[in-house]
Design a protein around this motif. Structure first.
Motif, short mmCIF file in Angstrom:
data_model
loop_
_atom_site.label_atom_id
_atom_site.label_comp_id
_atom_site.label_asym_id
_atom_site.label_seq_id
_atom_site.Cartn_x
_atom_site.Cartn_y
_atom_site.Cartn_z
N GLY A 183 0.77 -1.23 0.00
CA GLY A 183 0.00 0.00 0.00
C GLY A 183 0.81 1.28 0.00
O GLY A 183 0.25 2.37 -0.10
N VAL A 184 2.14 1.18 0.10
CA VAL A 184 3.00 2.36 0.18
C VAL A 184 3.63 2.64 -1.17
O VAL A 184 4.31 1.77 -1.73
CB VAL A 184 4.10 2.17 1.24
CG1 VAL A 184 5.02 3.39 1.29
CG2 VAL A 184 3.50 1.91 2.61
N PRO A 185 3.43 3.85 -1.73
CA PRO A 185 4.04 4.17 -3.02
C PRO A 185 5.55 4.34 -2.90
O PRO A 185 6.03 5.03 -1.99
CB PRO A 185 3.36 5.48 -3.43
CG PRO A 185 2.83 6.07 -2.17
CD PRO A 185 2.55 4.94 -1.25
N LYS A 186 6.30 3.71 -3.82
CA LYS A 186 7.76 3.75 -3.84
C LYS A 186 8.22 4.28 -5.20
O LYS A 186 7.87 3.71 -6.24
CB LYS A 186 8.34 2.35 -3.62
CG LYS A 186 7.78 1.60 -2.42
CD LYS A 186 8.52 1.95 -1.15
CE LYS A 186 8.08 1.06 0.01
NZ LYS A 186 8.82 1.37 1.24
N VAL A 187 9.03 5.32 -5.19
CA VAL A 187 9.54 5.91 -6.43
C VAL A 187 10.79 5.15 -6.86
O VAL A 187 11.86 5.30 -6.25
CB VAL A 187 9.85 7.40 -6.25
CG1 VAL A 187 10.48 7.98 -7.51
CG2 VAL A 187 8.58 8.17 -5.88
N VAL A 188 10.67 4.34 -7.91
CA VAL A 188 11.82 3.56 -8.35
C VAL A 188 12.63 4.29 -9.42
O VAL A 188 13.82 4.00 -9.60
CB VAL A 188 11.38 2.17 -8.88
CG1 VAL A 188 10.72 1.37 -7.77
CG2 VAL A 188 10.44 2.28 -10.07
N GLU A 189 12.01 5.24 -10.11
CA GLU A 189 12.72 6.05 -11.10
C GLU A 189 12.01 7.39 -11.22
O GLU A 189 10.81 7.49 -10.94
CB GLU A 189 12.75 5.37 -12.48
CG GLU A 189 13.53 4.08 -12.53
CD GLU A 189 13.59 3.46 -13.91
OE1 GLU A 189 13.31 4.19 -14.90
OE2 GLU A 189 13.91 2.27 -14.02
N LEU A 190 12.75 8.39 -11.66
CA LEU A 190 12.18 9.70 -11.97
C LEU A 190 12.42 10.00 -13.44
O LEU A 190 13.54 9.87 -13.94
CB LEU A 190 12.83 10.79 -11.12
CG LEU A 190 12.48 10.81 -9.64
CD1 LEU A 190 13.40 11.77 -8.89
CD2 LEU A 190 11.02 11.22 -9.45
N ASN A 191 11.37 10.39 -14.13
CA ASN A 191 11.47 10.80 -15.53
C ASN A 191 11.13 12.28 -15.58
O ASN A 191 9.96 12.66 -15.52
CB ASN A 191 10.50 9.99 -16.40
CG ASN A 191 10.75 8.50 -16.27
OD1 ASN A 191 11.72 7.98 -16.79
ND2 ASN A 191 9.88 7.81 -15.55
#
Length: 453
Positions: free
Chosen positions: A121-129
């Motif tokens: 349920g926790v959003p995880k930022v794996v990459e930034l574009n």
């Protein structure tokens, strides 16, 4: 920041609503995906993801904060785009349209799509574009809008037949144009040129006429914002004697860049570079946005953890999976919990899951990456599974599968406008990327006092 959990709410809807959603999706999935590019022999989801309003806003807030912290990590080291290239040991010739004197600052976050996976349920930022060429705005709008039309039926606009409200997010395409027009300073009647190009492996980019047709919705929305959008082959762009960029008879007052310049060398790119240097046109976005997206910047965030304010430190630990620049010291770690990625790669190229490699293969990958200095190792996010039905593009077969998803919040001017979703399909595959067969999808927002997350 909200502690809401990001979960698909489909299973919480009343049974009769779910039955109608299923029936409409199985019968009209082609209509719901009309105009959306996809590979041959693909599987299409028969419904979108359904998020609560609080969860939807959280995904955008996490993406925005991660991007701001990443930019801060760059600014702790350098102040200009050229200095950032040097800090990342990236060759100047890899960015032929970049102005090395371009100052780094919040203006570079004008267009952003984070790759967000959800774990428990926790959003995880794996990459930034961070770039104008993020992709997904058209698909996010089309899929959400066309599914919403299916479900609306005879009910009042914006509501499902059960009375449970289902609404579309704000239009990503409209938000894009609002931000682009402001960023480029375009006046009413200006011409925005979108250079089109060929890219091997993507059917809808292989034929320039098909590519231009794909951009048609942008042309329609551009008119609503007072500008003319012209799709034109990149390799046929020219400069006139006043150093103005021309697309045939049209003078370009602004350019929307959908391509990586280093991959599109030729006279058209030279003409565009000449116009940018002469100041006769501006480009959305400047190429200075690209190095800020490098995955090594996420590693810098973790390197700088003790320099951050307590709230930001907690944010990174909660919402950014542990990321380090790949080095030989990682060989003692459990490879099955790691993924190796090129810092400036895209489309899944060069990405290897440790659990998919043998010990010897992994050792070779890590040692090679350590020698190059341009890869990261990141903790694998164990993405929550969402159960969806899929229809096969060719046979029409319907099949159910529980799949992980990548949410792509579309951020223009630091505001959230729709979510482009990619997810796995019944076809086996490790990486969730449309270049490698992942399905495109979108989000509808569920707002009802009877729905609990």
């Amino acid at each position: 920041m909200s502690e809401a959990l990001v979960v698909d709410l489909y299973a919480t809807l009343p049974g009769e609503v779910r039955g109608r959603i299923d029936a409409l999706g199985r019968e009209h999935w082609r209509r719901a995906h009309a105009g959306v590019p996809r590979l041959a022999d693909s599987w299409c989801p028969t419904r979108p993801l359904m998020l609560g309003a609080e969860a939807y806003e959280l995904v955008g807030a996490v993406a925005d904060r991660a991007a701001a912290l990443a930019l801060d990590a760059c600014l702790r080291r350098v102040t200009t785009a050229g200095e950032l290239l040097a800090a990342l040991s990236m060759p100047r010739e890899q960015f032929p349209l970049l102005d090395p004197a371009e100052p780094l600052g919040p203006q570079l976050l004008t267009s952003l799509r984070a790759d967000v996976m959800v774990e428990r349920g926790v959003p995880k930022v794996v990459e930034l574009n961070i770039d104008g060429a993020i992709g997904g705005a058209i698909e996010a709008d089309l899929i959400a809008g066309q599914f919403h039309e299916l479900y609306a039926g005879p009910a009042p606009a914006g509501e499902s037949p059960s009375g449970s409200p289902l609404r579309t997010p704000p239009s990503a395409v409209d938000a894009f144009f609002t931000e682009l027009v402001s960023f480029l300073g375009l006046a009413d009647g200006s011409t925005l040129v979108v250079p089109v190009f060929r890219e091997d492996g993507l059917d809808y980019l292989a034929d320039l006429d098909d590519f231009i047709s794909f951009l048609a919705p942008m042309g329609v929305r551009g008119k609503a914002h007072g500008i003319t959008v012209v799709g034109y082959p990149l390799d046929r762009l020219t400069l006139d004697d006043r150093q103005r960029l021309r697309a045939g008879e049209q003078v370009a007052h602004g350019v929307f860049r959908l391509f990586l310049p280093v991959e599109q060398a030729g006279p058209g790119l030279d003409a565009l570079g000449g116009a940018l240097r002469a100041g006769t046109t501006r480009m959305y976005t400047p190429e200075a946005t690209s190095p800020v997206s490098d995955k090594r910047v996420l590693a810098w965030l973790w390197e700088d953890l003790e320099l951050l304010a307590p709230a930001d430190r907690d944010f990174v630990r909660r919402h950014v999976p542990h990321t380090v620049i790949a080095g030989a010291g990682a060989l003692g770690e459990d490879r099955t919990s790691l993924v190796i990625k090129p810092g400036d790669g895209y489309g899944g190229a060069g990405v290897t899951m440790g659990r998919s490699a043998t010990e010897e293969e992994w050792r070779e990958l890590v040692l090679r990456a350590a020698d190059q200095g341009d890869h990261v190792l990141q903790r694998v996010v164990d993405g929550d599974l969402v159960t969806l039905e899929f229809a096969h593009e060719t046979t029409g077969e319907i099949r159910s599968a529980a799949v992980p998803c990548v949410l792509g919040p579309m951020m223009y001017g630091r505001a959230l406008s729709g979510v482009y979703v990619r997810h796995a399909t019944p076809k086996p595959g490790e990486l969730i990327n449309t270049h490698q067969g992942a399905a495109s999808n979108s989000v509808l927002i569920v707002e009802s006092p009877t729905v609990r997350q």
